[in-house]
Structures are given as C-alpha cells and as structure tokens.
Write an enzyme that holds these catalytic residues in place. Structure first.
Site, PDB file in Angstrom:
ATOM      1  N   LYS A 187      37.207  35.582 -15.586  1.00  8.85           N
ATOM      2  CA  LYS A 187      38.372  36.417 -15.260  1.00  8.85           C
ATOM      3  C   LYS A 187      38.455  36.443 -13.728  1.00  8.85           C
ATOM      4  O   LYS A 187      37.760  37.205 -13.073  1.00  8.85           O
ATOM      5  CB  LYS A 187      38.157  37.840 -15.811  1.00  8.85           C
ATOM      6  CG  LYS A 187      39.417  38.559 -16.234  1.00  8.85           C
ATOM      7  CD  LYS A 187      40.447  38.759 -15.140  1.00  8.85           C
ATOM      8  CE  LYS A 187      40.188  39.991 -14.302  1.00  8.85           C
ATOM      9  NZ  LYS A 187      40.988  40.012 -13.064  1.00  8.85           N
ATOM     10  N   GLU A 263      26.945  42.232  -8.138  1.00  7.17           N
ATOM     11  CA  GLU A 263      26.977  42.107  -6.678  1.00  7.17           C
ATOM     12  C   GLU A 263      28.113  43.010  -6.222  1.00  7.17           C
ATOM     13  O   GLU A 263      29.279  42.705  -6.469  1.00  7.17           O
ATOM     14  CB  GLU A 263      27.242  40.653  -6.252  1.00  7.17           C
ATOM     15  CG  GLU A 263      26.228  39.641  -6.757  1.00  7.17           C
ATOM     16  CD  GLU A 263      24.839  39.844  -6.186  1.00  7.17           C
ATOM     17  OE1 GLU A 263      24.675  40.610  -5.217  1.00  7.17           O
ATOM     18  OE2 GLU A 263      23.889  39.259  -6.738  1.00  7.17           O
ATOM     19  N   CYS A 297      31.593  40.911   1.852  1.00  5.76           N
ATOM     20  CA  CYS A 297      30.705  42.025   1.497  1.00  5.76           C
ATOM     21  C   CYS A 297      29.540  42.149   2.460  1.00  5.76           C
ATOM     22  O   CYS A 297      28.991  43.228   2.648  1.00  5.76           O
ATOM     23  CB  CYS A 297      30.186  41.814   0.075  1.00  5.76           C
ATOM     24  SG  CYS A 297      29.399  40.199  -0.113  1.00  5.76           S
ATOM     25  N   GLU A 396      32.989  51.937   2.625  1.00  2.00           N
ATOM     26  CA  GLU A 396      33.307  50.516   2.826  1.00  2.00           C
ATOM     27  C   GLU A 396      34.817  50.374   3.070  1.00  2.00           C
ATOM     28  O   GLU A 396      35.623  50.805   2.250  1.00  2.00           O
ATOM     29  CB  GLU A 396      32.916  49.706   1.576  1.00  2.00           C
ATOM     30  CG  GLU A 396      33.151  48.225   1.769  1.00  2.00           C
ATOM     31  CD  GLU A 396      32.857  47.396   0.515  1.00  2.00           C
ATOM     32  OE1 GLU A 396      33.260  47.810  -0.580  1.00  2.00           O
ATOM     33  OE2 GLU A 396      32.245  46.324   0.654  1.00  2.00           O
TER      34      GLU A 396
HETATM   35  P1  NAD Z   1      37.344  44.965  -7.681  1.00  2.00           P
HETATM   36  O1  NAD Z   1      36.149  45.652  -8.203  1.00  2.00           O
HETATM   37  O2  NAD Z   1      38.586  45.748  -7.502  1.00  2.00           O
HETATM   38  O3  NAD Z   1      37.755  43.741  -8.616  1.00  2.00           O
HETATM   39  C1  NAD Z   1      36.853  42.702  -8.917  1.00  2.00           C
HETATM   40  C2  NAD Z   1      37.225  42.109 -10.266  1.00  2.00           C
HETATM   41  O4  NAD Z   1      37.002  43.075 -11.286  1.00  2.00           O
HETATM   42  C3  NAD Z   1      38.682  41.678 -10.394  1.00  2.00           C
HETATM   43  O5  NAD Z   1      38.728  40.457 -11.096  1.00  2.00           O
HETATM   44  C4  NAD Z   1      39.294  42.803 -11.214  1.00  2.00           C
HETATM   45  O6  NAD Z   1      40.417  42.425 -11.948  1.00  2.00           O
HETATM   46  C5  NAD Z   1      38.133  43.169 -12.131  1.00  2.00           C
HETATM   47  N1  NAD Z   1      38.178  44.527 -12.675  1.00  2.00           N
HETATM   48  C6  NAD Z   1      38.659  45.647 -12.089  1.00  2.00           C
HETATM   49  N2  NAD Z   1      38.495  46.711 -12.920  1.00  2.00           N
HETATM   50  C7  NAD Z   1      37.885  46.250 -14.048  1.00  2.00           C
HETATM   51  C8  NAD Z   1      37.462  46.852 -15.264  1.00  2.00           C
HETATM   52  N3  NAD Z   1      37.596  48.148 -15.491  1.00  2.00           N
HETATM   53  N4  NAD Z   1      36.880  46.067 -16.205  1.00  2.00           N
HETATM   54  C9  NAD Z   1      36.691  44.744 -15.980  1.00  2.00           C
HETATM   55  N5  NAD Z   1      37.104  44.107 -14.851  1.00  2.00           N
HETATM   56  C10 NAD Z   1      37.681  44.856 -13.885  1.00  2.00           C
HETATM   57  O7  NAD Z   1      36.881  44.288  -6.324  1.00  2.00           O
HETATM   58  P2  NAD Z   1      37.774  43.479  -5.286  1.00  2.00           P
HETATM   59  O8  NAD Z   1      38.685  44.430  -4.585  1.00  2.00           O
HETATM   60  O9  NAD Z   1      38.354  42.296  -5.977  1.00  2.00           O
HETATM   61  O10 NAD Z   1      36.669  42.924  -4.276  1.00  2.00           O
HETATM   62  C11 NAD Z   1      36.220  43.624  -3.164  1.00  2.00           C
HETATM   63  C12 NAD Z   1      34.878  44.267  -3.444  1.00  2.00           C
HETATM   64  O11 NAD Z   1      33.937  43.277  -3.859  1.00  2.00           O
HETATM   65  C13 NAD Z   1      34.254  44.914  -2.222  1.00  2.00           C
HETATM   66  O12 NAD Z   1      33.691  46.137  -2.580  1.00  2.00           O
HETATM   67  C14 NAD Z   1      33.165  43.926  -1.820  1.00  2.00           C
HETATM   68  O13 NAD Z   1      32.108  44.477  -1.067  1.00  2.00           O
HETATM   69  C15 NAD Z   1      32.719  43.440  -3.145  1.00  2.00           C
HETATM   70  N6  NAD Z   1      32.032  42.145  -3.010  1.00  2.00           N
HETATM   71  C16 NAD Z   1      30.685  42.107  -3.164  1.00  2.00           C
HETATM   72  C17 NAD Z   1      30.002  40.905  -2.999  1.00  2.00           C
HETATM   73  C18 NAD Z   1      28.504  40.814  -3.134  1.00  2.00           C
HETATM   74  O14 NAD Z   1      28.001  39.697  -3.214  1.00  2.00           O
HETATM   75  N7  NAD Z   1      27.787  41.911  -3.178  1.00  2.00           N
HETATM   76  C19 NAD Z   1      30.724  39.751  -2.696  1.00  2.00           C
HETATM   77  C20 NAD Z   1      32.109  39.845  -2.550  1.00  2.00           C
HETATM   78  C21 NAD Z   1      32.754  41.046  -2.715  1.00  2.00           C
END
Ligand code: NAD
Length: 492
Positions: A187, A263, A297, A396
């Site tokens: 997804k 992550e 991140c 963040e």
């Molecule tokens: P997000 O959590 O909003 O979305 C990530 C994914 O999860 C998307 O595909 C979204 O559609 C899906 N999603 C959202 N709600 C869901 C639910 N209830 N059930 C299942 N899937 C769901 O994150 P984002 O805004 O896309 O990314 C930014 C975040 O990601 C930041 O917090 C960043 O720090 C983190 N990040 C972490 C790492 C790491 O390696 N630790 C790497 C990259 C990004």
C-alpha cells in the site's frame, strides 16, 4: 557518468496509476479514483485508482495463491537471480523513475537520481546477495541430540509506506520480504503512487511470477491501509510512517495477532562539541537539516551546540543556509524543492508561527521564497531562542525547519537530547574519541553517527528506540522479521 545537466526529465511524462494485482494492472471495482497533485506546480499529475477492502481482498488472495505456488517452490538461487534482476532494471530505467519520483514528491531531480533510485536498486542487489550467505543454527546436546533451526517464509506480508522516499523505502521492505520467500501486498503512500506502480511492471519484467508482488493504491484509515492491517490472511505488516499511525495499525492488527515491524517518526538531536571541525560540521549539518526539504525521518532537527562554538556556528550556518536555492525540482541549480502537499505545507508553516509565539527567533527562512508564486515551497528555516519546553523542539515538524540550542556540559546535552519520546537517530560531533564513546553510550536512539550523518551499511540494525519504532531492519534483522524459525530436535 551522467551529470545533472544531461538528464532530460521531460521525456518522461507523469502517469495514471492503476492497482497491480495478480500480474495485471486493474482499476478499482467501482472505478473510483483520486487526483495526484504535483507539489511544485499544484497541477494535476494524473488519476490514481482508489482501492479499498475489495481490492485488498483480491490482492491478498492472489498473494496467497502465489505463496503456495511458484515462489515458494523456486530454488533460492533462482529467486536471488530474479531479485537481483529487479535491481538491474531499476538502474536501466533510472532516469524515468527519478523523474516520476520528483514529479510526485517535489524533490530535486538530482536527489532522486543520485540517491533515491540507485539506493532502491541497491536494496535488491544487497538482499539478493545477502540471502546466499544465510546459514542456520545448530546446537548439539553432547551425544544425546542435535538441534537445528529451519528458516521459513511467513506467507503474505503487508507493506505500508510513506511518501518522503517512496521507492527507496518501499524496496527496503520488498527486497528482503521476497528474498525470504514471502509474497507481498503493497500500500504505497497516497501522495506518491507513481514509482510503486512502475515497480509492478519491473518485477514482471524481471521474472517475478504473477501474484508475488501486488500493489493496491488508496488511503489509510477506513480504506486500503486499514483493510490490509485487518486482513486475517496477512501474516505481518512492515510499516514506515508516523508514530500516531503506528498506534492505529497496532490496534487493528491485534485482532489477528500480526507480526509488526515499525519505522516511525523522529526528532533527532545533532550534538556539536566545540572541539569539532566547524566547517565539516556545517557542510554535513546543511544536509542533515534540509536535504529532501527536511522530509527525512533521520534529519537532525534539534541542533545542540556547545556554548564556546555557538555564535560562530550560528553565524556560519545561517550564512550557508541563505545560499541554498529553493525552486523547480527539474532545475539542476535547485538544492531544495517543494514540500509534499498543501496540507503538510500548512502544518509546517503553523509550526513556524508557533515558534514565534513561543519566543523563538527566526534567523532565516520561515517564508515562501519570493520568486515562487505557486507550489508548496518554503525557505530553509533556522530558529533560535527556544528550549526543551517549546513544541517546536518537542514535536516532529518533518520539514526544512531546525532549532539551534546552546549547551554548557556533556551531562546537560545528554539530558536534553533524551528529553523526548522519540529515539530514532542522533549525530555527535567531537574530536575527543572518549567523549564520543561516552555520549553515544548514553543517547537513547536506535542509530547514532559520530562525525557523520546518513552513512549506511545495509547489514547494520536500522530502526528506532522509544516511540520511533518497533524492531530493526537491515541485513539479518530484516530476515528475522520476514521469516519464521522452526527448531528440529533429533535424538541421536
Ligand atoms: P503516515 O503515517 O501518515 O502514512 C504512512 C502510510 O500509512 C501511508 O501509506 C498511509 O496511507 C498509511 N496509513 C495511514 N493511516 C493508516 C491506517 N489507519 N491504517 C493503515 N495504513 C494507514 O506517514 P507519512 O506522513 O506518509 O510519512 C511521514 C512520517 O513517516 C514521519 O513521521 C516520518 O518520520 C516517518 N518516517 C519514518 C521513517 C523511519 O525509517 N523511521 C522513514 C520515513 C518516514
């Protein structure tokens, strides 16, 4: 070697995105779509099929059939060859993929083509080679019995991804999941569907059997994302995204007791002692603050500088930041592109206003660059005069916004660095080796760099402590997650 000037992105046009299920590109059953917006122009890039429970059910069914079928039966050397070939094709199609990634994310093309896409290819090369080196444990109980463990794939795995490094982070999950013998349902983030869509075709070109890799577009809650996390036939979820989303997924996945790898977010400290080489620190800190518009991140958004070096650091860092060109992702002079979406842009601007309310001083940035009327562009922003109680220091922001805070002692900076529920990464800058060891041993984070940032060896454990993650990825750690162990005890 290709240079920035020789890349001609306009040869590649944005694409409409369909799901990729059982080896075929298909629309949603109800033909529903949503619009994909170019963050640099605010124009429509194309339409994206909006999947939900029906498409997830179809994809999981295809992945379940493929798991018991060709993929699992294939000799591991043949599987490794196919996985390696995926990496080769990504490199062959690098310019096209880099352009699509920059259209989708707003990141500069030089960044997509020098980091995102080559590293995505390398993820496949790395895990294809790594699987060949895997052994198994054996424990002999004198002459009584011999134990050995068998490593087996889990089955269908759900991979849920964020938008900031779309193909790079996706392949970091797909490659080890496939190498371990699983099948996957992906997804992708709703903001960045294009390179994931192409990955379906690339897998097919490389010889991946139908149904092994499936891609369903859509949103998170009450959509494709939640349907995947709730599906009883999905054995594990590997998720990268926000900490709050991780909590929602954990609650949903608890009903079917899925294995989870997370992550999550970070608010990473960048600790600079006065004895470090300031020019080198500044050069790397510019990257660790603003690369990819600060939407990484691992970015070091809390910069702690020892007081003796504070004034000199702020002066030089602000001067260097002011030289950064923000602009069209396809212009090779742009060091920074656009933020991902209007919603995210508004959120980041809100934090800048909040910083002012909290008494912060905006040393530079904080605004849309004057020459850019459209697109979600923001100048790189440096805030001083804030402390650990301020929300801009605690939360963040995930944009090109950093806070600089002075410190006097080692104990003080360790306490400040750890004063957060995040624990993803940290950087420590010092020429005192003993201090480097001492401080690194006390910082609560999964990844700590000394005198560098973002230097990655894919064999090492990658992941966050505290609320920045659950589990570790990389090398053997990825295989541990994507496989199950069975112990066999033979009486001698
Ligand atoms: P997000 O959590 O909003 O979305 C990530 C994914 O999860 C998307 O595909 C979204 O559609 C899906 N999603 C959202 N709600 C869901 C639910 N209830 N059930 C299942 N899937 C769901 O994150 P984002 O805004 O896309 O990314 C930014 C975040 O990601 C930041 O917090 C960043 O720090 C983190 N990040 C972490 C790492 C790491 O390696 N630790 C790497 C990259 C990004």
């Amino acid at each position: 070697m290709q240079t920035q000037e020789t890349i001609q992105p306009l040869k590649t046009k944005p694409i409409d995105c369909l799901h990729f299920i059982d080896g075929k590109y298909v629309p949603s059953q109800n033909e529903k779509t949503f619009l994909n917006i170019n963050p640099a122009t605010e124009e429509v890039l194309g339409k994206v099929a909006e999947g939900g429970k029906i498409e997830i059910d179809m994809a999981v069914a295809a992945a379940s059939r493929a798991f018991v079928g060709p993929w699992r039966k294939m000799p591991s050397a043949d599987r490794a060859k196919i996985i390696r070939r995926i990496g080769d094709i990504i490199l062959e199609r690098k310019d096209e993929l880099a352009a699509l990634e920059s259209y989708d994310t707003g990141k500069p093309l030089w960044l997509s083509s020098s980091i995102d896409i080559p590293r995505a290819a390398y993820n496949f090369h790395f895990f294809a080679d790594y699987m060949a080196s895997l052994g198994t444990d054996a424990y002999q109980m004198d002459d009584v019995a011999l134990n050995y463990s068998l490593r087996r794939p889990l089955g269908v795995i759900g991979l849920i991804n964020p938008w900031n490094l779309p193909l790079l982070l996706l392949t970091w999950k797909v490659a080890p999941a496939l190498a371990a013998g699983n099948t996957v349902v992906i997804k992708p983030a709703e903001w960045t569907p294009m390179t994931a869509t192409i990955l379906g075709e690339i897998c097919q070109q490389a010889g991946v059997p139908d149904g092994v890799v499936n891609i369903v577009h859509g949103f998170g809650p009450d959509s494709a994302g939640s349907a995947l996390t709730e599906h009883p036939d999905v054995k594990a979820i590997s998720f990268t995204g926000e900490t709050s989303t991780g909590k929602a997924i954990m609650a949903a996945a608890s009903q079917t007791l899925k294995r989870l790898s997370y992550e999550l977010g970070g608010k990473n400290p960048n600790i600079i002692f006065a004895d470090s080489d300031l020019d080198e620190v500044i050069e790397t800190t510019i990257k660790s603050s603003f690369i990819n518009q600060g939407e990484v991140c691992l970015c070091g958004s809390r910069i702690y500088v020892e007081r003796a070096a504070y004034d000199a650091f702020v002066e030089k860092f602000v001067a260097k930041t002011k030289q950064m060109v923000v602009g069209d992702p396809f212009d090779s002079s742009s060091k920074m592109g656009a933020l991902i979406s209007e919603e995210h842009y508004t959120r980041v601007l809100h934090y800048i206003e909040l910083a002012k309310e909290e008494g912060g001083v905006i040393e530079t940035g904080g605004r849309r660059p004057a020459h850019l009327e459209k697109g979600y562009f923001l100048e790189p922003t440096i805030i001083t005069n804030v402390n650990s109680k301020c929300r801009v220091v605690k939360e963040e922001i995930f944009g090109p916004v950093v806070c600089i805070i002075p410190f006097d002692t080692e104990e003080e900076v360790v306490e400040k660095a750890n004063d957060t529920h995040y624990g993803l990464s940290a950087s420590i800058w010092t020429n005192d080796l003993r201090r480097a060891h001492r401080v690194a041993g006390q910082i609560e984070a999964g990844i700590i760099w000394v005198n560098t940032w973002f230097l990655r060896d894919l064999r090492t454990p990658f992941g966050g402590s505290k609320q920045s993650g659950v589990g570790r990825e990389g090398g053997m750690h990825s295989f541990e997650f994507f496989s199950d162990l069975t112990n066999i005890c033979i009486k001698l």
